[in-house]
Design a protein around this motif. Sequence first.
Motif, PDB file in Angstrom:
ATOM      1  N   THR A 114       0.732  -1.127  -0.291  1.00 13.18           N
ATOM      2  CA  THR A 114       0.153  -0.074  -0.084  1.00 13.18           C
ATOM      3  C   THR A 114       0.914   1.234   0.013  1.00 13.18           C
ATOM      4  O   THR A 114       0.449   2.308   0.325  1.00 13.18           O
ATOM      5  CB  THR A 114      -0.880  -0.105   1.289  1.00 13.18           C
ATOM      6  N   CYS A 115       2.193   0.924  -0.264  1.00 14.40           N
ATOM      7  CA  CYS A 115       3.104   2.481  -0.285  1.00 14.40           C
ATOM      8  C   CYS A 115       4.061   2.100  -1.353  1.00 14.40           C
ATOM      9  O   CYS A 115       5.127   1.461  -1.343  1.00 14.40           O
ATOM     10  CB  CYS A 115       3.687   2.283   1.144  1.00 14.40           C
ATOM     11  N   ASP A 122      -6.918  10.210  -6.206  1.00 17.34           N
ATOM     12  CA  ASP A 122      -5.801  11.116  -6.385  1.00 17.34           C
ATOM     13  C   ASP A 122      -4.542  10.198  -5.963  1.00 17.34           C
ATOM     14  O   ASP A 122      -3.405  10.310  -6.531  1.00 17.34           O
ATOM     15  CB  ASP A 122      -5.903  12.207  -5.363  1.00 17.34           C
ATOM     16  N   THR A 123      -4.813   9.496  -4.779  1.00 20.60           N
ATOM     17  CA  THR A 123      -3.589   8.801  -4.329  1.00 20.60           C
ATOM     18  C   THR A 123      -3.019   7.795  -5.215  1.00 20.60           C
ATOM     19  O   THR A 123      -1.832   7.572  -5.573  1.00 20.60           O
ATOM     20  CB  THR A 123      -4.165   8.083  -3.053  1.00 20.60           C
ATOM     21  N   GLU A 148      -1.247   9.365  -8.415  1.00 23.58           N
ATOM     22  CA  GLU A 148      -0.027   9.949  -8.051  1.00 23.58           C
ATOM     23  C   GLU A 148       1.064   8.958  -7.722  1.00 23.58           C
ATOM     24  O   GLU A 148       2.232   8.970  -7.883  1.00 23.58           O
ATOM     25  CB  GLU A 148      -0.064  10.803  -6.638  1.00 23.58           C
ATOM     26  N   GLU A 149       0.555   7.639  -6.835  1.00 26.67           N
ATOM     27  CA  GLU A 149       1.551   6.623  -7.001  1.00 26.67           C
ATOM     28  C   GLU A 149       1.746   5.945  -7.932  1.00 26.67           C
ATOM     29  O   GLU A 149       2.799   5.661  -8.345  1.00 26.67           O
ATOM     30  CB  GLU A 149       0.890   5.677  -5.761  1.00 26.67           C
ATOM     31  N   THR A 198      -4.128  15.800 -12.783  1.00 29.26           N
ATOM     32  CA  THR A 198      -3.184  14.449 -12.562  1.00 29.26           C
ATOM     33  C   THR A 198      -3.561  13.648 -13.546  1.00 29.26           C
ATOM     34  O   THR A 198      -2.840  12.859 -14.187  1.00 29.26           O
ATOM     35  CB  THR A 198      -3.530  13.779 -11.170  1.00 29.26           C
ATOM     36  N   PHE A 201      -4.515   1.292  -3.469  1.00 27.94           N
ATOM     37  CA  PHE A 201      -4.667   2.530  -3.033  1.00 27.94           C
ATOM     38  C   PHE A 201      -6.263   2.791  -2.981  1.00 27.94           C
ATOM     39  O   PHE A 201      -6.906   3.290  -3.792  1.00 27.94           O
ATOM     40  CB  PHE A 201      -4.036   3.568  -3.663  1.00 27.94           C
ATOM     41  N   HIS A 243      -7.769   5.215   3.457  1.00 30.30           N
ATOM     42  CA  HIS A 243      -6.924   4.887   4.901  1.00 30.30           C
ATOM     43  C   HIS A 243      -8.113   5.103   5.841  1.00 30.30           C
ATOM     44  O   HIS A 243      -8.972   5.947   5.747  1.00 30.30           O
ATOM     45  CB  HIS A 243      -5.933   5.948   4.875  1.00 30.30           C
ATOM     46  N   GLU A 295      -0.849  15.508   6.258  1.00 28.85           N
ATOM     47  CA  GLU A 295       0.304  15.609   5.240  1.00 28.85           C
ATOM     48  C   GLU A 295       1.399  14.622   5.684  1.00 28.85           C
ATOM     49  O   GLU A 295       2.216  15.009   5.375  1.00 28.85           O
ATOM     50  CB  GLU A 295       0.807  17.046   4.868  1.00 28.85           C
ATOM     51  N   LYS A 349       3.603   9.050   5.561  1.00 27.40           N
ATOM     52  CA  LYS A 349       3.578   7.886   5.743  1.00 27.40           C
ATOM     53  C   LYS A 349       5.059   6.844   5.600  1.00 27.40           C
ATOM     54  O   LYS A 349       4.858   5.941   4.944  1.00 27.40           O
ATOM     55  CB  LYS A 349       2.409   7.194   5.210  1.00 27.40           C
TER      56      LYS A 349
END
Length: 313
Positions: free
Chosen positions: A133-134, A154-155, A158-159, A185, A237, A240, A286, A289
């Motif tokens: 997840t990262c 978005d996440t 972006e990832e 994006t 993603f 959270h 922000e 993580k």
Amino acid sequence: MLDCAIIGGGPAGLTAGLYTTRGGLKNVTMFEMGMPGGQITQSSEIENYPGFFEHDKTGMDFMNTWQKQCFHFGLKHEMKKVERVSKTGEHFTVTLESGESVEAMTVVVCTGSTPKRAGFKGEDAFFGKGVSTCATCDGFFYKDKPVTVLGGGDTALEEALYLSNICSDVYVVHRRDTFRAAPPTIERIKKKSNIHLITDSVIEEAYGDAMGLAGVKIRNVKTDELTQMENTGLFVFVGHNVQNEVLKDENGAFICDVNDWGQVIVDLSMKTSVEGLYAAGDIRIEAPKQVVSAAGDGAVAALQVISTIQEQA
Ligand SMILES: Cc1cc2nc3c(=O)[nH]c(=O)nc-3n(C[C@H](O)[C@H](O)[C@H](O)COP(=O)(O)OP(=O)(O)OC[C@H]3O[C@@H](n4cnc5c(N)ncnc54)[C@H](O)[C@@H]3O)c2cc1C
């Protein structure tokens, strides 16, 4: 009365404990509902913490030494779940799940933020062993290899952009035919020749063996067609869960300011909107993580706690 109550025993909480006790505070207790260490103990390896470069060590091995070091300087650990933090006059009451309560001059909340699971077959079995997840943590393990990303916000996008600079190809699987991410994006995604959008689709299964993830099966929700993707890492993603329950009063209202996602609003000193209450690590706004930043937050909060206690003495 405790000088400081630390809630959560991940990298942020342990570091706050190390800095407060080594900085001279005598009465500091860390409340951690499980074994200390936090989320990183679920990882099969960690490669981006400076000074730790041992490929055969797991996240659990990595955190074991933290505990020894932190407890050496006098930090006390109570293996108890905290239910609520409240401010009564000048000090705080920390109410435990057991019904007991403890008074503290200051509180550092370090309860983290847990990535949501998507719920497909094999997700739990291969979590930390190919299902991630990262991207910042695990993208490099797939240098010049293909990866699959699940999500359409978005996440996720972006990832996917981050991964596209490291991996050969990035396959973004999204259950709808339009993306929820910000239009700029989406435009940047479309310009990347190695990002491929697989819409109207879900991850049906992550499969592999004792060595870890071997591949994923993707199902088109309109046609039911199954596609198999071999030798890929899978990045999920889908949001959270910010672990902020301890900061809600009996009526469910937050005792300090949080943003729309429930992340605690802090300044650069990790101060919340309530005097004497600090938040550090993945729970704050922000947060990158990462273990390194969570530990940094814990240290910053601890230094503030020491000054606050000194001012009150
Ligand atoms: C599989 C995996 C791999 C990762 N890999 C990397 C990596 O390679 N590099 C990297 O930098 N980062 C990595 N991360 C991210 C990293 O683990 C987190 O950013 C970091 O652990 C955050 O630290 P924290 O102290 O803020 O919170 P956490 O680590 O989440 O710790 C919070 C702690 O609070 C406790 N807690 C929660 N609620 C309560 C309560 N009510 N009462 C008492 N205790 C409570 C929890 O039990 C937990 O131990 C990874 C994460 C995962 C899941």
